[in-house]
Write a protein that holds these residues in place. Structure first.
Motif, PDB file in Angstrom:
ATOM      1  N   VAL A 132       8.159  -9.892  -7.080  1.00 12.52           N
ATOM      2  CA  VAL A 132       7.764 -11.107  -6.380  1.00 12.52           C
ATOM      3  C   VAL A 132       6.519 -10.782  -5.567  1.00 12.52           C
ATOM      4  O   VAL A 132       6.555  -9.933  -4.679  1.00 12.52           O
ATOM      5  N   ARG A 133       5.418 -11.440  -5.902  1.00  9.96           N
ATOM      6  CA  ARG A 133       4.178 -11.233  -5.159  1.00  9.96           C
ATOM      7  C   ARG A 133       4.150 -12.226  -4.004  1.00  9.96           C
ATOM      8  O   ARG A 133       4.283 -13.424  -4.194  1.00  9.96           O
ATOM      9  N   LEU A 134       3.971 -11.695  -2.810  1.00  8.35           N
ATOM     10  CA  LEU A 134       3.918 -12.515  -1.602  1.00  8.35           C
ATOM     11  C   LEU A 134       2.520 -12.472  -1.011  1.00  8.35           C
ATOM     12  O   LEU A 134       1.857 -11.435  -1.045  1.00  8.35           O
ATOM     13  N   ASP A 135       2.095 -13.573  -0.443  1.00 13.42           N
ATOM     14  CA  ASP A 135       0.811 -13.619   0.231  1.00 13.42           C
ATOM     15  C   ASP A 135       0.844 -12.657   1.424  1.00 13.42           C
ATOM     16  O   ASP A 135       1.880 -12.472   2.060  1.00 13.42           O
ATOM     17  N   ASN A 167      18.585  -5.957 -11.630  1.00 11.10           N
ATOM     18  CA  ASN A 167      19.176  -6.130 -10.303  1.00 11.10           C
ATOM     19  C   ASN A 167      18.268  -5.654  -9.173  1.00 11.10           C
ATOM     20  O   ASN A 167      18.668  -5.682  -8.018  1.00 11.10           O
ATOM     21  N   LEU A 168      17.068  -5.222  -9.502  1.00  6.29           N
ATOM     22  CA  LEU A 168      16.141  -4.730  -8.493  1.00  6.29           C
ATOM     23  C   LEU A 168      15.034  -5.759  -8.252  1.00  6.29           C
ATOM     24  O   LEU A 168      14.435  -6.257  -9.198  1.00  6.29           O
ATOM     25  N   TYR A 169      14.794  -6.043  -6.995  1.00  5.91           N
ATOM     26  CA  TYR A 169      13.727  -6.969  -6.592  1.00  5.91           C
ATOM     27  C   TYR A 169      12.707  -6.177  -5.791  1.00  5.91           C
ATOM     28  O   TYR A 169      13.053  -5.511  -4.823  1.00  5.91           O
ATOM     29  N   VAL A 170      11.468  -6.265  -6.212  1.00  5.78           N
ATOM     30  CA  VAL A 170      10.378  -5.596  -5.511  1.00  5.78           C
ATOM     31  C   VAL A 170       9.463  -6.686  -4.969  1.00  5.78           C
ATOM     32  O   VAL A 170       8.851  -7.432  -5.735  1.00  5.78           O
ATOM     33  N   LEU A 171       9.411  -6.786  -3.648  1.00  4.83           N
ATOM     34  CA  LEU A 171       8.560  -7.776  -2.993  1.00  4.83           C
ATOM     35  C   LEU A 171       7.234  -7.097  -2.694  1.00  4.83           C
ATOM     36  O   LEU A 171       7.166  -6.206  -1.843  1.00  4.83           O
ATOM     37  N   VAL A 172       6.200  -7.480  -3.399  1.00  4.98           N
ATOM     38  CA  VAL A 172       4.877  -6.893  -3.225  1.00  4.98           C
ATOM     39  C   VAL A 172       4.118  -7.760  -2.218  1.00  4.98           C
ATOM     40  O   VAL A 172       3.850  -8.930  -2.480  1.00  4.98           O
ATOM     41  N   HIS A 173       3.815  -7.162  -1.088  1.00  7.91           N
ATOM     42  CA  HIS A 173       3.197  -7.898   0.020  1.00  7.91           C
ATOM     43  C   HIS A 173       1.682  -7.852  -0.124  1.00  7.91           C
ATOM     44  O   HIS A 173       1.025  -6.940   0.365  1.00  7.91           O
ATOM     45  N   GLY A 174       1.142  -8.836  -0.807  1.00 10.91           N
ATOM     46  CA  GLY A 174      -0.292  -8.891  -1.065  1.00 10.91           C
ATOM     47  C   GLY A 174      -0.566  -8.652  -2.545  1.00 10.91           C
ATOM     48  O   GLY A 174       0.303  -8.226  -3.302  1.00 10.91           O
ATOM     49  N   GLU A 175      -1.775  -8.909  -2.937  1.00 11.06           N
ATOM     50  CA  GLU A 175      -2.156  -8.725  -4.342  1.00 11.06           C
ATOM     51  C   GLU A 175      -2.442  -7.254  -4.600  1.00 11.06           C
ATOM     52  O   GLU A 175      -3.455  -6.712  -4.155  1.00 11.06           O
ATOM     53  N   GLN A 176      -1.517  -6.599  -5.303  1.00  5.99           N
ATOM     54  CA  GLN A 176      -1.630  -5.173  -5.597  1.00  5.99           C
ATOM     55  C   GLN A 176      -1.120  -4.917  -7.012  1.00  5.99           C
ATOM     56  O   GLN A 176       0.032  -4.522  -7.208  1.00  5.99           O
ATOM     57  N   PRO A 177      -1.965  -5.159  -8.017  1.00  5.93           N
ATOM     58  CA  PRO A 177      -1.542  -5.032  -9.417  1.00  5.93           C
ATOM     59  C   PRO A 177      -0.950  -3.664  -9.752  1.00  5.93           C
ATOM     60  O   PRO A 177      -0.056  -3.566 -10.585  1.00  5.93           O
ATOM     61  N   GLU A 178      -1.451  -2.590  -9.123  1.00  2.60           N
ATOM     62  CA  GLU A 178      -0.929  -1.255  -9.414  1.00  2.60           C
ATOM     63  C   GLU A 178       0.554  -1.158  -9.058  1.00  2.60           C
ATOM     64  O   GLU A 178       1.347  -0.583  -9.801  1.00  2.60           O
ATOM     65  N   LEU A 179       0.938  -1.732  -7.927  1.00  2.00           N
ATOM     66  CA  LEU A 179       2.340  -1.703  -7.513  1.00  2.00           C
ATOM     67  C   LEU A 179       3.184  -2.571  -8.437  1.00  2.00           C
ATOM     68  O   LEU A 179       4.303  -2.190  -8.806  1.00  2.00           O
ATOM     69  N   GLU A 180       2.651  -3.713  -8.821  1.00  2.00           N
ATOM     70  CA  GLU A 180       3.379  -4.589  -9.734  1.00  2.00           C
ATOM     71  C   GLU A 180       3.603  -3.897 -11.075  1.00  2.00           C
ATOM     72  O   GLU A 180       4.681  -4.010 -11.668  1.00  2.00           O
ATOM     73  N   ALA A 181       2.614  -3.156 -11.564  1.00  2.00           N
ATOM     74  CA  ALA A 181       2.753  -2.433 -12.833  1.00  2.00           C
ATOM     75  C   ALA A 181       3.819  -1.349 -12.731  1.00  2.00           C
ATOM     76  O   ALA A 181       4.587  -1.135 -13.668  1.00  2.00           O
ATOM     77  N   MET A 182       3.866  -0.647 -11.590  1.00  2.00           N
ATOM     78  CA  MET A 182       4.885   0.395 -11.394  1.00  2.00           C
ATOM     79  C   MET A 182       6.291  -0.191 -11.485  1.00  2.00           C
ATOM     80  O   MET A 182       7.206   0.461 -11.985  1.00  2.00           O
ATOM     81  N   ALA A 183       6.458  -1.405 -10.987  1.00  2.00           N
ATOM     82  CA  ALA A 183       7.780  -2.030 -10.928  1.00  2.00           C
ATOM     83  C   ALA A 183       8.080  -2.895 -12.147  1.00  2.00           C
ATOM     84  O   ALA A 183       9.066  -3.639 -12.145  1.00  2.00           O
ATOM     85  N   ALA A 184       7.263  -2.787 -13.191  1.00  2.00           N
ATOM     86  CA  ALA A 184       7.481  -3.587 -14.403  1.00  2.00           C
ATOM     87  C   ALA A 184       8.913  -3.415 -14.891  1.00  2.00           C
ATOM     88  O   ALA A 184       9.437  -2.305 -14.932  1.00  2.00           O
ATOM     89  N   ASP A 213       0.801  -1.233   0.000  1.00  2.00           N
ATOM     90  CA  ASP A 213       0.000   0.000   0.000  1.00  2.00           C
ATOM     91  C   ASP A 213       0.832   1.282   0.000  1.00  2.00           C
ATOM     92  O   ASP A 213       0.441   2.264   0.612  1.00  2.00           O
ATOM     93  N   ASP A 214       1.959   1.289  -0.663  1.00  2.00           N
ATOM     94  CA  ASP A 214       2.803   2.489  -0.709  1.00  2.00           C
ATOM     95  C   ASP A 214       2.912   3.006  -2.134  1.00  2.00           C
ATOM     96  O   ASP A 214       3.999   3.084  -2.707  1.00  2.00           O
ATOM     97  N   VAL A 215       1.777   3.401  -2.712  1.00  2.00           N
ATOM     98  CA  VAL A 215       1.798   3.918  -4.083  1.00  2.00           C
ATOM     99  C   VAL A 215       2.523   5.255  -4.170  1.00  2.00           C
ATOM    100  O   VAL A 215       2.965   5.651  -5.241  1.00  2.00           O
ATOM    101  N   GLU A 216       2.682   5.945  -3.047  1.00  2.00           N
ATOM    102  CA  GLU A 216       3.402   7.216  -3.051  1.00  2.00           C
ATOM    103  C   GLU A 216       4.920   7.010  -3.052  1.00  2.00           C
ATOM    104  O   GLU A 216       5.649   7.729  -3.725  1.00  2.00           O
ATOM    105  N   TYR A 217       5.389   6.031  -2.264  1.00  5.73           N
ATOM    106  CA  TYR A 217       6.831   5.879  -2.092  1.00  5.73           C
ATOM    107  C   TYR A 217       7.486   4.935  -3.090  1.00  5.73           C
ATOM    108  O   TYR A 217       8.679   5.064  -3.367  1.00  5.73           O
ATOM    109  N   LEU A 218       6.749   3.984  -3.647  1.00  6.67           N
ATOM    110  CA  LEU A 218       7.371   3.075  -4.607  1.00  6.67           C
ATOM    111  C   LEU A 218       7.976   3.829  -5.793  1.00  6.67           C
ATOM    112  O   LEU A 218       9.115   3.549  -6.172  1.00  6.67           O
TER     113      LEU A 218
END
Length: 148
Positions: A46-49, A24-41, A4-9
């Motif tokens: 890595v989507r985590l439960d 070389n960058l790994y973004v661990l997305v804690h929970g299902e948040q497609p918007e954050l995953e799209a930002m880090a395309a 839930d950090d759409v401001e800081y990502l």
């Protein structure tokens, strides 16, 4: 790691993309948040439960992060972990950039000295603009054992 950090990502991505290639960058997305995953395309996403909060959730989260970061040391010479609302910077008097400095260290592990950037409204009027460098807008901080 991000939840839930759409401001800081975007701030975190901009900072680290200036230092390292996306591969070389790994973004661990804690929970299902497609918007954050799209930002880090382009990065390793890595989507985590994210289970419902429970008593030891933070302990378990840190244990998982420790294992994940440790496993990356099998493939990389240097590994850095930060949440997306944390930025790792060199002492302003140090030479070079953070990625080169960390890659050049021979220490088996290093730890930062953490400071919390604070807003002293009387001295720094106005809202924080996350599209501009944060340290050009906020010059006050306090030491924090929690981040060190």
């Amino acid at each position: 790691m991000v939840f839930d950090d759409v401001e800081y990502l975007p701030v975190w991505l901009k900072y680290w993309r200036a230092q390292l290639p996306d591969r070389n960058l790994y973004v661990l997305v804690h929970g299902e948040q497609p918007e954050l995953e799209a930002m880090a395309a382009g990065c390793n996403v890595v989507r985590l439960d994210r289970p419902a909060p429970y008593a030891n959730m933070e302990f378990d989260r840190w244990r998982m992060i420790s294992h994940f970061a440790s496993s990356l040391t099998l493939m990389y010479d240097s590994v850095v972990y930060t949440d997306v609302d944390e930025i790792l910077v060199l002492d302003p008097e140090a030479e070079g950039d953070i990625a080169s400095r960390l890659a050049a260290t021979t220490a088996p592990a290093t730890a930062p000295f953490g400071v919390e950037v604070i807003h002293r409204v009387a001295a720094e009027p106005g809202d924080l603009d996350l599209t501009k460098p944060i340290l050009s807008q906020r010059r006050f901080c306090r030491g924090s054992a929690r981040f060190s």
